[in-house]
Design an enzyme around this catalytic site. Sequence first.
Site, PDB file in Angstrom:
ATOM      1  N   SER A 182      63.684  38.808  42.915  1.00 24.78           N
ATOM      2  CA  SER A 182      63.601  37.865  41.792  1.00 24.78           C
ATOM      3  C   SER A 182      64.858  37.881  40.934  1.00 24.78           C
ATOM      4  O   SER A 182      65.294  36.844  40.436  1.00 24.78           O
ATOM      5  CB  SER A 182      62.382  38.204  40.925  1.00 24.78           C
ATOM      6  OG  SER A 182      61.193  37.978  41.632  1.00 24.78           O
ATOM      7  N   HIS A 188      52.689  37.965  44.654  1.00 25.61           N
ATOM      8  CA  HIS A 188      53.338  39.267  44.818  1.00 25.61           C
ATOM      9  C   HIS A 188      52.252  40.287  45.109  1.00 25.61           C
ATOM     10  O   HIS A 188      51.143  40.205  44.570  1.00 25.61           O
ATOM     11  CB  HIS A 188      54.092  39.655  43.539  1.00 25.61           C
ATOM     12  CG  HIS A 188      55.033  40.802  43.718  1.00 25.61           C
ATOM     13  ND1 HIS A 188      54.601  42.095  43.948  1.00 25.61           N
ATOM     14  CD2 HIS A 188      56.389  40.845  43.715  1.00 25.61           C
ATOM     15  CE1 HIS A 188      55.647  42.880  44.072  1.00 25.61           C
ATOM     16  NE2 HIS A 188      56.744  42.156  43.939  1.00 25.61           N
ATOM     17  N   ASP A 213      62.160  31.403  43.679  1.00 24.58           N
ATOM     18  CA  ASP A 213      63.153  32.367  43.181  1.00 24.58           C
ATOM     19  C   ASP A 213      63.831  33.080  44.339  1.00 24.58           C
ATOM     20  O   ASP A 213      65.006  33.388  44.309  1.00 24.58           O
ATOM     21  CB  ASP A 213      62.525  33.359  42.199  1.00 24.58           C
ATOM     22  CG  ASP A 213      61.523  34.296  42.853  1.00 24.58           C
ATOM     23  OD1 ASP A 213      60.958  33.932  43.904  1.00 24.58           O
ATOM     24  OD2 ASP A 213      61.278  35.387  42.297  1.00 24.58           O
ATOM     25  N   HIS A 214      63.062  33.313  45.376  1.00 27.14           N
ATOM     26  CA  HIS A 214      63.611  33.855  46.625  1.00 27.14           C
ATOM     27  C   HIS A 214      62.569  33.647  47.702  1.00 27.14           C
ATOM     28  O   HIS A 214      61.491  33.116  47.454  1.00 27.14           O
ATOM     29  CB  HIS A 214      63.975  35.346  46.487  1.00 27.14           C
ATOM     30  CG  HIS A 214      62.812  36.235  46.173  1.00 27.14           C
ATOM     31  ND1 HIS A 214      61.988  36.782  47.137  1.00 27.14           N
ATOM     32  CD2 HIS A 214      62.321  36.676  44.986  1.00 27.14           C
ATOM     33  CE1 HIS A 214      61.058  37.522  46.564  1.00 27.14           C
ATOM     34  NE2 HIS A 214      61.233  37.473  45.255  1.00 27.14           N
TER      35      HIS A 214
END
Length: 683
Positions: free
Chosen positions: A369, A487, A540-541
Amino acid sequence: MYLKRLQPFIYLGAFYILISFILRFIFIFHPLTTSRFSILEGTQMSLIGFINDALIFVLLSSLFVLYLTFISNTKYYHPWGGIILAILIFTTLYCIFYPIRIFREHGNLYAIIIILLSIKTLIFALLLYSNTSRFIVRNTIYFFIIFFYIFFILLNAVGEFLFWNEFGTRYNFIALDYIQNFKLLIGNILESYPISILLSVIIPISLCLTWIIYDKTKDNLIQLPTFQQKLKLIFPYIISAVLIGLFLISFMGQSKHPNNFYREIEANGLYKLYQTFIHNNNTNDFNSPTLASSQTYQFVSQAPPPNPPKIIKGEAEEQHKNVVLISVKSISASFLAHYGNTQNLTPFLDSLAQKSLLFTNMYATGIRSVYGLEALTLNIPPTVEESIVKRKNSSNKNTSGGVFKSKGYLIKYLYGGYNGFDNMQDFFRKNGYDVVGPESFRPHEISFANTWGISDEDMARKAIQIMNGEADSGKPFFNHWMTASNHRPFTYPDGKIEIPSTAKSREGGVKYTDYSLRKFFEMAKRQKWYNNTVFVIVADHCSYTTGKSELSVEGYRIPAMIYSPDGSIPAQHFNTLMSQIDLMPTLWGLLNFSHPDVFLGRDVMKPNYIPRAYIASQQDLGYIKDNYLTIISADTSIKQYQLQQKYSNLPAEFNIYYYPAPIKQPIRNLVNEAMTNYKRVYP
């Protein structure tokens, strides 16, 4: 007698090598291992892996060697026993009240050392003043140390499997980050995995194996070796350990095999973790001889930007619309139906993409992140070793928020996760953002939270509340909201999506985040500021980066779109290669903003834009251009791959999969460009 003394090491070493072999076999056939190997390659990996594991075990056994070396009865004789006990007491008290600097800087290490010193002091006192207990205590400690080794070997194997299952690689800097944030690591593990079940299996197995080894070797404690016999045992070990250490530093981890999976499977996970720790504390890795002595070094010398910097002029009147930037956690392009996913995980994002300016060929800069935040906030290529977001000297930077603030915007960073993990709160506050985090919530505003943070749905409601207040101020606002639910442990409120929270699956995390975004937009549509707002949605990724090359290009492909409810930014596909760092400069161009030319990101809509992308991991800097991937590594090597698109029924712009064909002689001008552009980040 000599071989008898070596029995416990032989048993433990054989067990460690066996477990490592089984683990290596599992990795070869794991679903994330997309490469297939011949029998010869499998044999080579196993043989090299056996050597790696044997060498590492010799070093791991140092604790056992140290223990057996100091087993003695003479140290309890007068006056040595009293002297040693006094030294132990003094050392323990000194460390408690006057901790050495390195201990103060590593709180967990300090606590462990104090505990071990205290235990050692108490046990020594017990053995000193109770001859009758000496044999029992000594055997108990011997049993415990064997148990510790077996338990650690099994626990590490489980840890390596789970890490590979998540990231498709051995331990790397992600594992190191978690270890350094011990509280979050433990909480994440407890919420993500069935720890009680795992321990209920590992502990009995460890006890059974410990008893077998103990029963076969306990006679070694009846007649203790003399000092001369100990020298015969420990001297060869010291010589071997030194030679192995030198060998590991010089050769281990230097495999030149072109396939990244091959290199990872043959490696040893614990040594990879050690290498990561060493590299993570070496800030000069990319001032390597390869860069410094290269004939192309003349190309990497960059003059600082002019002061005052050049101004990029807008082409028409500036549109001071509200801007909501949503960086969605870990949403790879492969999760969207546009890119071929058939699981219906992102129905809202897929529907929004049809009404948006969709960037179909964007690459994330990194796999954490902080690198996504760096790309979207600082608009620069990725920084290795440690993101600028995490560095102490990260204040007063040129940021996306700064551009908006200069035009009278209210700027905020919203994140429901616990920001202390990656220094997020500190970074954004030091750069002029107001931060809305978990501490901004009242208890009744939190319907669900886990170790990682507050649910995205709760954050969506808070975001609407914040934006309503900003709209009432009469000023335009720029809010950067980063989602958190996708996550591990991948838990969320029950009954929201068809995938139950108990599944703790990434697919569930993705779908719940998509659900939360739909709820956010449903609420936003009812607000007076909605039609005067531009929404920027980008990952974000990505969720994974495993592949045959050091940097897997399909792993870095991410979705990105700009949606304008009033239609001022028309829906279309932009298929040209671009980087995550280009998103905000492109938005400013669409809004006709004039701003200082202090960012390395470019407006991709401009006719002079040159397509390229930056991708990086902790130790590798990647540069994509003209269907070539150039990689500059911290080990001073430069590699290049030609990217050949794999066959797919999808349109070319949505086919994210490439075969990386190694280039024996890298194309020099692409290497020069990569070095030049990255050197601008590492002046």
